[in-house]
Design a protein around this motif. Sequence first.
Motif, mmCIF file in Angstrom:
data_model
loop_
_atom_site.group_PDB
_atom_site.id
_atom_site.type_symbol
_atom_site.label_atom_id
_atom_site.label_comp_id
_atom_site.label_asym_id
_atom_site.label_seq_id
_atom_site.Cartn_x
_atom_site.Cartn_y
_atom_site.Cartn_z
ATOM 1 N N UNK A 1 0.829 -1.205 0.000
ATOM 2 C CA UNK A 1 0.000 0.000 0.000
ATOM 3 C C UNK A 1 0.865 1.257 0.000
ATOM 4 N N UNK A 2 1.903 1.268 0.808
ATOM 5 C CA UNK A 2 2.778 2.438 0.872
ATOM 6 C C UNK A 2 3.634 2.594 -0.382
ATOM 7 N N UNK A 3 4.074 1.496 -0.963
ATOM 8 C CA UNK A 3 4.806 1.584 -2.227
ATOM 9 C C UNK A 3 3.900 2.166 -3.304
ATOM 10 N N UNK A 4 2.661 1.687 -3.373
ATOM 11 C CA UNK A 4 1.704 2.222 -4.342
ATOM 12 C C UNK A 4 1.431 3.706 -4.097
ATOM 13 N N UNK A 5 1.308 4.080 -2.830
ATOM 14 C CA UNK A 5 1.048 5.484 -2.503
ATOM 15 C C UNK A 5 2.181 6.367 -3.012
ATOM 16 N N UNK A 6 3.420 5.961 -2.760
ATOM 17 C CA UNK A 6 4.562 6.769 -3.208
ATOM 18 C C UNK A 6 4.699 6.744 -4.719
ATOM 19 N N UNK A 7 4.427 5.610 -5.332
ATOM 20 C CA UNK A 7 4.490 5.519 -6.783
ATOM 21 C C UNK A 7 3.487 6.482 -7.424
ATOM 22 N N UNK A 8 2.254 6.470 -6.950
ATOM 23 C CA UNK A 8 1.243 7.366 -7.502
ATOM 24 C C UNK A 8 1.540 8.825 -7.164
ATOM 25 N N UNK A 9 2.159 9.073 -6.027
ATOM 26 C CA UNK A 9 2.524 10.446 -5.672
ATOM 27 C C UNK A 9 3.593 10.985 -6.622
ATOM 28 N N UNK A 10 4.601 10.189 -6.887
ATOM 29 C CA UNK A 10 5.715 10.630 -7.725
ATOM 30 C C UNK A 10 5.316 10.727 -9.198
ATOM 31 N N UNK A 11 4.650 9.696 -9.696
ATOM 32 C CA UNK A 11 4.364 9.635 -11.126
ATOM 33 C C UNK A 11 3.053 10.326 -11.506
ATOM 34 N N UNK A 12 2.033 10.116 -10.703
ATOM 35 C CA UNK A 12 0.701 10.576 -11.071
ATOM 36 C C UNK A 12 0.106 11.523 -10.033
ATOM 37 N N UNK A 13 0.831 12.486 -9.602
ATOM 38 C CA UNK A 13 0.376 13.387 -8.545
ATOM 39 C C UNK A 13 -1.058 13.902 -8.748
#
Length: 78
Positions: free
Chosen positions: A35-47
């Motif tokens: 969940x946290x990896x997905x959160x950071x991934x979406x934050x960085x790539x798809x803000x």
Amino acid sequence: MEASKYRATFGKLAVGIVIVNENVERIGIWLVISRNILKWLFTIIFCPIFIFVAFSRYKQGVHDLIAHTYVVKHSTVK
């Protein structure tokens, strides 16, 4: 800390919210990590995708939808 008996980080505890699964149960360590990896991934790539939260039924982020988790008030959990 989200996989602990407290179901939340210190910040979440301070505002009275916890992380649970679809059955309103504590989530496991691997689900917390993913969940946290997905959160950071979406934050960085798809803000801008975080605008999605405003229009989702249960105010879930994309990472919560994928992980099947919910952020709820602590008072709603046993």
